[in-house]
Design an enzyme around this catalytic site. Structure first.
Site, mmCIF file in Angstrom:
data_model
loop_
_atom_site.group_PDB
_atom_site.id
_atom_site.type_symbol
_atom_site.label_atom_id
_atom_site.label_comp_id
_atom_site.label_asym_id
_atom_site.label_seq_id
_atom_site.Cartn_x
_atom_site.Cartn_y
_atom_site.Cartn_z
ATOM 1 N N ASP A 1 0.870 -1.186 0.000
ATOM 2 C CA ASP A 1 0.000 0.000 0.000
ATOM 3 C C ASP A 1 0.903 1.231 0.000
ATOM 4 O O ASP A 1 2.134 1.110 -0.025
ATOM 5 C CB ASP A 1 -0.934 -0.002 1.235
ATOM 6 C CG ASP A 1 -2.254 0.741 0.977
ATOM 7 O OD1 ASP A 1 -2.206 1.917 0.574
ATOM 8 O OD2 ASP A 1 -3.320 0.151 1.196
ATOM 9 N N GLY B 1 -7.281 0.208 -4.783
ATOM 10 C CA GLY B 1 -8.146 0.844 -5.768
ATOM 11 C C GLY B 1 -8.455 2.269 -5.367
ATOM 12 O O GLY B 1 -8.316 2.650 -4.201
ATOM 13 N N SER C 1 -15.737 -4.990 -9.402
ATOM 14 C CA SER C 1 -16.824 -4.187 -8.830
ATOM 15 C C SER C 1 -18.095 -4.380 -9.645
ATOM 16 O O SER C 1 -18.026 -4.614 -10.862
ATOM 17 C CB SER C 1 -16.458 -2.698 -8.847
ATOM 18 O OG SER C 1 -17.577 -1.918 -8.460
ATOM 19 N N TYR D 1 -14.210 4.934 -13.434
ATOM 20 C CA TYR D 1 -14.089 3.833 -12.456
ATOM 21 C C TYR D 1 -14.641 2.520 -13.035
ATOM 22 O O TYR D 1 -13.961 1.491 -13.049
ATOM 23 C CB TYR D 1 -14.832 4.217 -11.173
ATOM 24 C CG TYR D 1 -14.813 3.162 -10.085
ATOM 25 C CD1 TYR D 1 -13.687 2.988 -9.285
ATOM 26 C CD2 TYR D 1 -15.920 2.346 -9.854
ATOM 27 C CE1 TYR D 1 -13.670 2.021 -8.283
ATOM 28 C CE2 TYR D 1 -15.917 1.382 -8.861
ATOM 29 C CZ TYR D 1 -14.789 1.231 -8.067
ATOM 30 O OH TYR D 1 -14.773 0.273 -7.074
ATOM 31 N N LYS E 1 -12.883 -1.227 -14.156
ATOM 32 C CA LYS E 1 -13.336 -2.519 -13.618
ATOM 33 C C LYS E 1 -13.872 -3.421 -14.749
ATOM 34 O O LYS E 1 -13.713 -4.633 -14.691
ATOM 35 C CB LYS E 1 -14.400 -2.300 -12.543
ATOM 36 C CG LYS E 1 -13.889 -1.515 -11.316
ATOM 37 C CD LYS E 1 -12.865 -2.307 -10.518
ATOM 38 C CE LYS E 1 -12.508 -1.600 -9.218
ATOM 39 N NZ LYS E 1 -11.571 -2.378 -8.373
HETATM 40 P P1 NAD Z 1 -10.238 1.798 0.638
HETATM 41 O O1 NAD Z 1 -10.123 3.187 0.118
HETATM 42 O O2 NAD Z 1 -10.644 1.579 2.031
HETATM 43 O O3 NAD Z 1 -8.868 1.019 0.379
HETATM 44 C C1 NAD Z 1 -8.187 1.130 -0.832
HETATM 45 C C2 NAD Z 1 -6.687 1.009 -0.545
HETATM 46 O O4 NAD Z 1 -5.982 1.145 -1.783
HETATM 47 C C3 NAD Z 1 -6.172 2.103 0.402
HETATM 48 O O5 NAD Z 1 -5.458 1.546 1.481
HETATM 49 C C4 NAD Z 1 -5.289 2.931 -0.496
HETATM 50 O O6 NAD Z 1 -4.175 3.524 0.176
HETATM 51 C C5 NAD Z 1 -4.836 1.913 -1.529
HETATM 52 N N1 NAD Z 1 -4.341 2.626 -2.698
HETATM 53 C C6 NAD Z 1 -4.988 3.612 -3.387
HETATM 54 N N2 NAD Z 1 -4.152 4.150 -4.295
HETATM 55 C C7 NAD Z 1 -2.975 3.481 -4.189
HETATM 56 C C8 NAD Z 1 -1.722 3.611 -4.846
HETATM 57 N N3 NAD Z 1 -1.506 4.540 -5.775
HETATM 58 N N4 NAD Z 1 -0.725 2.768 -4.478
HETATM 59 C C9 NAD Z 1 -0.921 1.850 -3.493
HETATM 60 N N5 NAD Z 1 -2.076 1.693 -2.833
HETATM 61 C C10 NAD Z 1 -3.093 2.515 -3.172
HETATM 62 O O7 NAD Z 1 -11.251 1.112 -0.375
HETATM 63 P P2 NAD Z 1 -11.975 -0.324 -0.341
HETATM 64 O O8 NAD Z 1 -13.419 -0.053 -0.277
HETATM 65 O O9 NAD Z 1 -11.353 -1.223 0.640
HETATM 66 O O10 NAD Z 1 -11.674 -0.820 -1.821
HETATM 67 C C11 NAD Z 1 -10.871 -1.968 -2.086
HETATM 68 C C12 NAD Z 1 -11.166 -2.451 -3.485
HETATM 69 O O11 NAD Z 1 -12.547 -2.818 -3.560
HETATM 70 C C13 NAD Z 1 -10.975 -1.404 -4.579
HETATM 71 O O12 NAD Z 1 -10.423 -2.022 -5.713
HETATM 72 C C14 NAD Z 1 -12.369 -0.929 -4.881
HETATM 73 O O13 NAD Z 1 -12.472 -0.451 -6.193
HETATM 74 C C15 NAD Z 1 -13.142 -2.207 -4.682
HETATM 75 N N6 NAD Z 1 -14.571 -2.026 -4.410
HETATM 76 C C16 NAD Z 1 -14.984 -1.382 -3.296
HETATM 77 C C17 NAD Z 1 -16.342 -1.242 -3.078
HETATM 78 C C18 NAD Z 1 -16.892 -0.527 -1.874
HETATM 79 O O14 NAD Z 1 -18.124 -0.339 -1.818
HETATM 80 N N7 NAD Z 1 -16.076 -0.154 -0.890
HETATM 81 C C19 NAD Z 1 -17.259 -1.759 -4.006
HETATM 82 C C20 NAD Z 1 -16.790 -2.411 -5.130
HETATM 83 C C21 NAD Z 1 -15.432 -2.550 -5.318
#
Ligand code: NAD
Length: 258
Positions: free
Chosen positions: A33, A72, A112, A152, A156
Site C-alpha cells: 500500500d 483501488g 466491482s 471507475y 473494472k
Molecule cells: P479503501 O479506500 O478503504 O482502500 C483502498 C486502498 O488502496 C487504500 O489503502 C489505499 O491507500 C490503496 N491505494 C490507493 N491508491 C494506491 C496507490 N496509488 N498505491 C498503493 N495503494 C493505493 O477502499 P476499499 O473499499 O477497501 O476498496 C478496495 C477495493 O474494492 C478497490 O479495488 C475498490 O475499487 C473495490 N470495491 C470497493 C467497493 C466498496 O463499496 N467499498 C465496491 C466495489 C469494489
C-alpha cells in the site's frame, strides 16, 4: 499449513480486513500500500509497481502462495486507470514467477459491480491493449466530456475482460494458478463512508446498486470470499468474476439508466 499471501490495498477497507483474516488463521501477509504496510509503493506509476513487485519477491523468499489485489481508487480521475487496472495487472504478471514456485498458488482480484455499468470503450480498449498512456488520455477525454463517473466502471470492466483472457493462458491456468475475482456491491469502507452518509449520494448509489440481500456488506464479507478463491480447495475455477453484491448484478440494474 501457514501460507505467504501478498495483499495490495492492505492499509484500509477490504484489503485490511482480508489481511486481518489471513493473519488470524496464521498466514504470513505481505501488505502492499502507500503506507503502514510491509511494502510501501505507489501503484499509480510503472516505477512504483516495479518496486512493489521487487519488494514482494524479496520478502516472499522464493515462494508466494497467494496474491490478493484490493488496492483501488474511487475518486473520479485518470489515476483510476493506473491504480485500478495497471496496479492490478502489473502485479499479477510481475509476481507470476514467484507464484508458480508455490505448491498451490492462487490469485484473487477485486472487481466491482460498477464493471457492469455503462463504460467508456476507449478506456477499456486502451487498458486491454496494455497502453497506459492511451488509457490516461482516454480518461481525460471522458472527464472533459462530463463523463468522469464512467472512468471507475471502465477500469473494472477492463479488469473483468483481462481476467478472462489471462486466467486461461499457459502462464496461469497452464502453470496451475487459478486467477479469479470478487465483484462487490457497496461495502462499508473508507471508500464509501462519505457517500453513504450523504443522503443525496446514498440515494443515487442505492438506485445504481440495489442490494436486496442483507444490504451493504462489511469488508470481512468480501475478505472471506477472497479467502475461498485463494484456498487450495479452489482448484478448477478460472477467470470468474464472482458477484458478492447483495443481488445487485442479478437485478441487472445499470448506473444512470434512464
Ligand atoms: P479503501 O479506500 O478503504 O482502500 C483502498 C486502498 O488502496 C487504500 O489503502 C489505499 O491507500 C490503496 N491505494 C490507493 N491508491 C494506491 C496507490 N496509488 N498505491 C498503493 N495503494 C493505493 O477502499 P476499499 O473499499 O477497501 O476498496 C478496495 C477495493 O474494492 C478497490 O479495488 C475498490 O475499487 C473495490 N470495491 C470497493 C467497493 C466498496 O463499496 N467499498 C465496491 C466495489 C469494489
Amino acid at each position: 499449513m501457514s501460507r505467504v499471501i501478498a495483499v495490495t490495498g492492505a492499509a484500509s477497507g477490504i484489503g485490511a480486513a482480508t489481511a486481518g483474516l489471513l493473519r488470524e488463521r496464521g498466514d504470513r501477509v505481505i501488505g502492499v500500500d502507500l503506507k503502514d504496510v510491509e511494502v510501501c509503493a505507489d501503484l499509480s506509476t510503472p516505477e512504483g509497481r516495479a518496486s512493489a513487485v521487487a519488494q514482494v519477491v524479496e520478502l516472499a523468499e522464493g515462494r508466494l502462495d497467494g496474491l490478493i489485489t484490493c488496492a483501488g481508487l474511487s475518486q473520479a480521475g485518470a489515476a483510476q486507470v493506473s491504480v485500478n487496472f495497471f496496479g492490478t495487472t502489473d502485479l499479477v504478471t510481475g509476481l507470476q514467477p514467484v507464484l508458480a514456485a508455490a505448491p498451490a498458488p492462487r490469485v484473487a482480484l477485486v472487481g466491482s459491480i460498477a464493471g457492469t455499468h455503462p463504460n467508456d470503450a476507449a478506456i477499456v480498449a486502451a487498458c486491454l491493449a496494455g497502453d497506459e498512456a492511451a488509457g490516461l488520455a482516454a480518461a481525460e477525454v471522458a472527464a472533459g466530456a462530463g463523463r468522469a463517473h464512467e472512468i471507475y466502471g471502465s477500469t473494472k470492466a477492463a479488469l473483468t475482460q483481462w481476467l478472462r483472457r489471462t486466467a486461461v493462458t499457459p502462464e496461469f491456468a497452464g502453470a496451475g494458478i487459478p486467477v479469479n475475482a470478487i465483484a462487490p456491491g457497496v461495502v462499508l469502507t473508507p471508500m464509501t463512508a462519505e457517500l453513504v452518509s450523504d443522503p443525496e449520494w446514498k440515494a443515487i448509489m442505492d438506485a445504481a446498486v440495489p442490494m436486496p440481500l442483507n444490504g451493504y456488506a462489511e469488508p470481512e464479507v468480501i475478505g472471506n470470499a477472497l479467502l475461498w478463491l485463494i484456498a487450495p480447495e479452489n482448484s478448477h475455477m478460472a477467470g470468474q468474476m464472482v458477484f458478492v453484491d447483495g443481488g445487485a448484478e442479478a437485478l441487472g440494474t445499470t448506473l444512470f439508466a434512464g
